[in-house]
Write an enzyme that holds these catalytic residues in place. Structure first.
Site, PDB file in Angstrom:
ATOM      1  N   ARG A 119       0.830  -1.212   0.000  1.00 49.37           N
ATOM      2  CA  ARG A 119       0.000   0.000   0.000  1.00 49.37           C
ATOM      3  C   ARG A 119       0.863   1.260   0.000  1.00 49.37           C
ATOM      4  O   ARG A 119       1.870   1.339   0.717  1.00 49.37           O
ATOM      5  CB  ARG A 119      -0.899   0.038   1.241  1.00 49.37           C
ATOM      6  N   ARG A 313      -8.353   6.403   9.025  1.00 53.58           N
ATOM      7  CA  ARG A 313      -7.983   7.786   8.681  1.00 53.58           C
ATOM      8  C   ARG A 313      -9.090   8.721   9.146  1.00 53.58           C
ATOM      9  O   ARG A 313     -10.253   8.323   9.271  1.00 53.58           O
ATOM     10  CB  ARG A 313      -7.750   7.931   7.181  1.00 53.58           C
ATOM     11  N   HIS A 837     -32.062  40.060   2.286  1.00 55.68           N
ATOM     12  CA  HIS A 837     -31.851  41.201   1.382  1.00 55.68           C
ATOM     13  C   HIS A 837     -32.201  40.898  -0.068  1.00 55.68           C
ATOM     14  O   HIS A 837     -32.844  41.699  -0.744  1.00 55.68           O
ATOM     15  CB  HIS A 837     -30.394  41.669   1.497  1.00 55.68           C
TER      16      HIS A 837
END
Length: 878
Positions: A119, A313, A837
């Site tokens: 990996r 992770r 607005h």
């Protein structure tokens, strides 16, 4: 396994402290081995030193990386060519003998026929700020020393795949500073594998564990090749379960590599994990999440009834939870926070100085935005009714989200509704009874608006005089005190009473005219061309500036090519240039304090960067005829008067006509007399903020000259209290400024939620509406009418390139966008409510408008022909 060589580290010898040597994946795997009870397949890591040596022994790499550093995301062809060449060079480079020997020594501790996963592990991946998930390559079931060395080279080369290069460019990573380690890990041959999230990836709720599971290797699931079961677990209990039809699975084959298999029919709909295994796996996930201190995305596999973890992770896509002290949440159950930015029509990230000056004591920060805790109001039955119904009237998505929460059993503790000084379990005083203030329709003297405006103008002039004598920490104290005075003026009962009465009168007219006459949204027409609307007048005044420039083609040509904010200095050299300068300066004298995202004091103002006006002026010259300012105001005025006459005439024919006519006439008078003032308080606030900013920048210049900061803009990354400390000490930690800049870039990529809980759960709300046309996108109707035209998707105002008849599609519009409204025929925004607005100005200009259209800038493509139904509240793509 020896680990003295610089090229190899055993997984069990690795911690997060080794990140630079082993990359994110390797560091996280090493950290996992330190957790009791967590199984991690054995292995080792070839460190980044080996990768650096490969690059160093390949002379052509330096030139190739130089070429890569010059590229942008849009340079697709060149990126592809360089990617291919760099990978060819790396894969073709021979691995030095000392590195190959180190790998071989490690492999001897395993069996000769042992299979491995090889990996990639980059130094900029699997971190809280950037996951880099899937950017580099992984190889499974690799057998034999030669094959492993070959796949190590492939992993090194995968740092330069097109997707990895583009990801680094997008996230601002230097190609030379990201290095690659390689994890070689004993292969696990699972019966079931999948992904676990320690926070629900759909709702972001940190209390919910979400598990995806399928048969065979997890790579099939990660690659999206197979459907997976999904299980939800909260507080140790399974709360949701979706069993998929799992038709495919990927398994390792004996000679190396993997192959795809069809799952037998009778197995396809079997639950991949038992309930007991689901609970066990959720507990493992919670243990890992606690160790890392961040919600985790975990890859797991089940072999021989035992779970192994092969990767963990951080989840980088979650919106942060508002920064509330734990004591404020104690004993109260989850807290509920509303986005301030959605109410202010400014959902962009704000810098620390801007946040600290706009922030009220009831507000909390998250992801560079502000949120207000509405839990006390929701916990009181009376307060709950008020907040849901009042907010719901102007933003149905917020109403639906809050209603969803309060309907949940035991979500919120209810506080008694009485007048005793009772306390909330957390120690907070319970909110007082809800007040009917501003709900009544009051009568006002016609001069009240002018009186309020005169008071604000006087206060502004006094501020300008007083602030000139202030400096240092005395200036900061003065600014903070004046902000409190400013807030007190804005919250004055008469000030708020005028605004609320106009709003309530408009709602009354819409409801009664639909009930009595069957006419919808009549207040939209009745509120056109009212007096004292400083924001709509700004758009008309910029039309007048265009009229001054229009006769002179040389001026127009110059403005089309100018790139510098000092263009006003050169304009007088052209015919008509001095008149143009005078007109622009007159506009800036009145509106120069405005800009996009103006509630953030750190944003550059038009007076500071007048070049921001050029695209709008050129659009006006191109799309609007001369004299349009007065003509448009008169058209709106006549439309309003005509609508009033028509309504009163129709009412005269109804039963009880006299009472209905009198009351309707009174309500129309309130709308036309008062609703224009809705825009003035914001104008006054921003005017004061510009005065503060100019004074604070003088202090910043003194800090710069003292060497405390590198540029005056550095103070934008300090809170007001940190700026005070800097002025006292003449010192600012550069590391703090750099950290804040990095955080700002990270927060820029986040989309703030309307509603978020202290568990991190995001509630977007939905529109409860039937009978929409097929494929229509629902939103909130804020300005009636139906219009067809070309969609122009514009995220930044300065990039606007509009033609007559275009429909503006954007995230939000604050007052600074108003000058664009004179050039468009309709408006669609992702953010907004009935009285924000953009809605107010759309009604003033008679533009059909739909706001609160979720993901409008993604669902509608630039250039598409669309239909906007501002009466019913939806958009159709034609």
């Amino acid at each position: 396994m020896k680990n003295s060589r610089p090229y190899i580290l055993a997984l069990q010898d690795i911690t997060l402290a080794n990140l630079a040597a082993v990359g994110g994946k390797g560091a996280n795997l090493g950290e996992l081995t330190q957790i009791d009870g967590i199984r991690v397949p054995a292995g080792f890591c070839i460190t980044t030193e080996a990768f650096k040596q490969i690059l160093a022994q390949t002379p052509s790499m330096s030139e190739l990386l130089d070429q890569l550093s010059l590229l942008k995301v849009e340079d697709h062809a060149t990126i592809g060519q360089l990617s291919q060449e760099i990978r060819r060079v790396i894969e073709g480079a021979s691995i030095p003998q000392d590195i190959a020997r180190a790998v071989a020594d490690c492999l001897t501790t395993f069996g000769e026929k042992e299979a491995f996963a090889v990996r990639s592990s980059a130094t900029a991946e699997d971190m809280p700020t950037a996951s880099f998930a899937g950017q580099q390559d992984t190889y499974l079931n690799v057998i034999g020393q030669g094959a492993i060395l070959n796949h190590i080279s492939k992993c090194w080369a995968s740092l330069f795949t097109e997707r990895a290069i583009i990801y680094r460019i997008q996230n601002g990573f230097d190609h030379r500073t990201v290095h690659l380690a390689v994890v070689v890990q004993q292969m696990v041959f699972p019966q079931v594998a999948g992904i676990l999230f320690t926070a629900d990836p759909i709702t972001s709720n940190r209390q919910v564990v979400s598990i995806d599971a399928s048969f065979g290797l997890g790579e099939a699931l990660v690659a999206g090749l197979v459907n997976a079961d999904n299980y939800k677990v909260q507080n140790g209990h399974i709360t949701g379960k979706q069993v998929a039809s799992k038709k495919l699975a990927i398994y390792a084959v004996s000679e190396g590599g993997t192959s795809q298999h069809t799952v037998e029919q009778e197995q396809q709909t079997i639950q991949a994990l038992t309930d007991e295994q689901i609970i066990q796996l959720a507990h493992i996930g919670r243990t890992i999440g606690s160790r890392f201190g961040h919600p985790q995305d975990i890859e797991w596999c089940l072999a021989d009834n035992a779970f192994s973890i092969v990767q963990s992770r951080p989840i980088t896509t979650l919106y942060p939870i508002p920064d509330v002290a734990d004591s404020e949440n104690a004993g109260a159950g989850p807290h509920v926070y509303l986005s301030v930015g959605h109410q202010q029509m400014m959902t962009d990230v704000m810098k620390p100085l801007g946040l600290s000056l706009w922030r009220l004591p009831t507000m909390h920060e998250a992801g560079g935005r502000l949120f207000v805790d509405v839990t006390p109001m929701l916990a009181s039955p009376a307060g709950r009714n008020t907040i849901i119904n009042v907010l719901g009237r102007f933003d149905p998505l917020v109403k639906d989200a809050l209603t969803t929460l309060v309907e949940r059993e035991d979500f919120l503790s209810t506080w008694p509704d009485d007048n005793n000084e009772q306390s909330h379990p957390s120690g907070q005083k319970k909110p007082g009874p809800s007040t009917p203030l501003y709900q009544a329709l009051n009568d006002y003297d016609p001069g009240v608006v002018e009186e309020l405006i005169r008071g604000s103008e006087t206060a502004l002039e006094e501020l300008k005089q007083q602030i000139q004598t202030k400096s240092g920490v005395v200036l900061l104290d003065f600014v903070l005190d004046d902000i409190q005075r400013l807030r007190k003026r804005i919250a004055d009962p008469q000030n708020m009473g005028v605004i609320m009465t106009a709003m309530n009168a408009a709602v009354w007219l819409n409801e009664k005219m639909e009930e009595w006459l069957g006419e919808k949204a009549v207040a939209d027409t009745l509120s056109q061309s009212v007096s004292n609307n400083v924001t709509s007048q700004m758009g008309l005044d910029l039309l007048d500036v265009a009229d001054v420039i229009r006769p002179y083609s040389d001026l127009t040509n110059y403005l089309q090519r100018v790139k510098d904010n000092r263009f006003l200095d050169e304009l007088p050299t052209y015919e008509g240039g001095q008149q143009a300068v005078d007109a622009i300066n007159a506009f800036l004298d009145k509106y120069g304090m405005r800009c996009a995202g103006e509630i953030d004091i750190t944003r550059p103002r038009w007076r500071e960067e007048p070049g921001m006006l050029i695209p709008m002026i050129l659009t006006n010259i191109r799309t609007v005829a001369s004299g349009a300012s007065k003509e448009r105001f008169e058209q709106g005025l006549q439309a309003a008067l005509s609508k009033e006459q028509s309504l009163l005439a129709q009412l005269n024919s109804l039963p009880s006509s006299k009472q209905k006519v009198n009351e309707t006439h009174r309500m129309i008078g309130l709308v036309r007399m008062l609703c224009g003032y809705r825009e003035y308080p914001k104008y006054h606030i921003i005017s004061c903020y510009f005065v503060y900013k100019q004074a604070l920048l003088k202090e910043a210049e003194a800090l710069r000259q003292a060497g405390a900061i590198q540029s005056i803009e550095d103070i934008y990354y300090l809170t007001i209290n940190e700026l005070r400390e800097a002025i006292l000490t003449r010192k600012v930690a550069r590391s703090l400024i750099n950290l804040r800049k990095s955080e700002y870039k990270r927060y820029e990529k986040l989309t703030p939620p309307r509603v978020i809980t202290s568990d991190g759960e995001i509630l977007s709300g939905t529109y409860k509406r039937d009978h929409l046309p097929a494929n229509a996108i629902a939103g909130l109707a804020v300005s009636s009418g139906v219009i067809e035209g070309r969609a122009r998707v514009i995220v930044k105002m300065e990039e606007a390139d509009l033609e007559e008849g275009d429909i503006l599609i954007t995230t939000f519009t604050d007052p600074s966008w108003t000058p664009l409204f004179v050039a468009i025929k309709g408006l669609v925004t992702e953010v907004g409510g009935l009285m924000t607005h953009g809605a107010v100005i759309a009604r003033e200009y008679g533009l059909p408008a739909v706001v609160g259209v979720e993901r409008a800038t993604k669902l509608i493509k630039d250039g598409q022909r669309i239909r906007v139904n501002g009466t019913e509240g939806y958009v159709e793509i034609l």
